[in-house]
Design an enzyme around this catalytic site. Structure first.
Site, PDB file in Angstrom:
ATOM      1  N   SER A  74      -7.395  -3.377  24.998  1.00  9.80           N
ATOM      2  CA  SER A  74      -7.738  -3.090  26.392  1.00  9.80           C
ATOM      3  C   SER A  74      -7.418  -4.292  27.267  1.00  9.80           C
ATOM      4  O   SER A  74      -7.417  -5.436  26.790  1.00  9.80           O
ATOM      5  CB  SER A  74      -9.238  -2.789  26.484  1.00  9.80           C
ATOM      6  OG  SER A  74      -9.671  -2.800  27.826  1.00  9.80           O
TER       7      SER A  74
ATOM      8  N   TYR B 245     -18.018  -5.007  24.782  1.00  2.00           N
ATOM      9  CA  TYR B 245     -16.759  -4.245  24.694  1.00  2.00           C
ATOM     10  C   TYR B 245     -15.569  -5.209  24.769  1.00  2.00           C
ATOM     11  O   TYR B 245     -14.650  -5.156  23.938  1.00  2.00           O
ATOM     12  CB  TYR B 245     -16.698  -3.220  25.833  1.00  2.00           C
ATOM     13  CG  TYR B 245     -15.432  -2.377  25.818  1.00  2.00           C
ATOM     14  CD1 TYR B 245     -15.281  -1.328  24.918  1.00  2.00           C
ATOM     15  CD2 TYR B 245     -14.396  -2.621  26.720  1.00  2.00           C
ATOM     16  CE1 TYR B 245     -14.120  -0.552  24.905  1.00  2.00           C
ATOM     17  CE2 TYR B 245     -13.244  -1.853  26.723  1.00  2.00           C
ATOM     18  CZ  TYR B 245     -13.108  -0.814  25.812  1.00  2.00           C
ATOM     19  OH  TYR B 245     -11.960  -0.045  25.797  1.00  2.00           O
TER      20      TYR B 245
ATOM     21  N   LYS C 193     -12.569  -6.143  21.926  1.00  3.02           N
ATOM     22  CA  LYS C 193     -11.133  -5.963  22.164  1.00  3.02           C
ATOM     23  C   LYS C 193     -10.374  -7.303  22.038  1.00  3.02           C
ATOM     24  O   LYS C 193      -9.218  -7.317  21.622  1.00  3.02           O
ATOM     25  CB  LYS C 193     -10.896  -5.308  23.526  1.00  3.02           C
ATOM     26  CG  LYS C 193     -11.427  -3.865  23.606  1.00  3.02           C
ATOM     27  CD  LYS C 193     -10.797  -2.933  22.580  1.00  3.02           C
ATOM     28  CE  LYS C 193     -11.211  -1.487  22.749  1.00  3.02           C
ATOM     29  NZ  LYS C 193     -10.607  -0.580  21.749  1.00  3.02           N
TER      30      LYS C 193
END
Ligand code: NDP
Length: 241
Positions: free
Chosen positions: A136, A149, A153
């Site tokens: 991401s 998150y 990533k």
């Protein structure tokens, strides 16, 4: 007419919804014998109805051992897409341990686990292969309430490079795709928080699912035969800031 992935066998994780579903359908359309892994049976059933040639696998990546067992049964895979991912936003101060475990277990450990099983088979067969991990933009950009998150990533980016380093001698390429915001179940729940990124995007738009699918197909295929260890921004230029 010969198709791009004729004779290839492909595995896509998180193939019940969003990117994974579209990627699995595209790989099947391009001639690959495709295995779609996800954990909601209804999604897999509807995918099978839509594309009867796709093989479906109900596996929860949160279960490390079961995942290894089920993925081992598939046999040789030439093309692997580690797409499954989850996001639960909360401030750094208020993030409970369960959220950290859940996001690392799926986004990072799920990718690690499936890749380890599949790469071993690629090595043993001597056929090599191509692996694409869904990372991401957030692996490089800090976003309020996105601490866990983003770090999962970032870990996927580094895993991609480490895998490319160790698997390259076995003719296995490993790359990542790093999209900004594509409207799926994952992102629609955070629309208000994500919309401001649009104003920072030189191209003035977010990618569509098709843009992700096209990038995956490119990185899996022979046209990108010398690209490995790359984390490809798919962000309309956002990353230049
Ligand atoms: P969706 O939420 O739309 O789909 C995710 C899929 O992964 C679902 O089918 C889901 O199944 C499956 N999945 C989640 N957890 C597990 C698990 N434990 N075991 C098996 N399957 C699981 O997400 P997107 O399509 O939007 O995202 C796909 C990937 O792309 C993710 O890795 C995400 O982080 C990444 N990404 C997405 C962006 C976006 O803007 N959408 C931007 C950048 C990266 P179920 O519904 O049953 O849980």
């Amino acid at each position: 007419m010969a198709m791009l992935f004729d004779g290839k066998r492909a595995l896509v994780t998180g193939a019940g919804k969003g990117f994974g579903r579209a990627i699995a359908k595209k790989l099947a359309e391009c001639g690959a014998e495709t295995f779609a892994l996800s954990r909601t049976q209804a999604d897999l059933d509807s995918l099978k109805l839509e594309v009867p040639t796709i093989n479906i696998l109900n596996v929860d990546l949160l279960d490390w051992d079961k995942t290894r067992e089920e993925v081992s049964k598939i046999g040789h895979i030439d093309l692997l897409v580690n797409n499954a991912g989850v996001s639960k936003k909360s401030s750094f101060i208020n993030t409970p341990k369960e959220n950290i475990d859940m996001m690392f277990d799926v986004n990072f450990k799920g990718t690690f686990n499936v890749s380890q099983v599949i790469a071993k088979k690629m090595i043993d067969s001597g056929k090599g292969g191509s692996i694409v991990n869904l990372s991401s933009t957030m692996s490089e950009k800090a976003l309020t309430n996105g601490c866990v998150y983003s770090t999962t990533k970032s870990a996927v980016d580094m895993l991609t490079k480490c895998m490319a380093l160790e698997l390259g001698p076995h003719n296995i390429r490993v790359n990542a795709i790093n999209p900004t915001v594509v409207w799926t179940d994952l992102t629609l729940q955070y629309k208000d928080e994500l919309m401001p990124l649009l104003a920072l995007t030189p191209m003035g738009r977010f990618p569509e699912i098709e843009d992700v699918v096209n990038a995956v197909v490119f990185l899996l295929g022979d046209q990108s035969g010398m690209i490995s260890g790359e984390c490809l921004r798919l962000d309309g230029g956002l990353g230049v800031h």
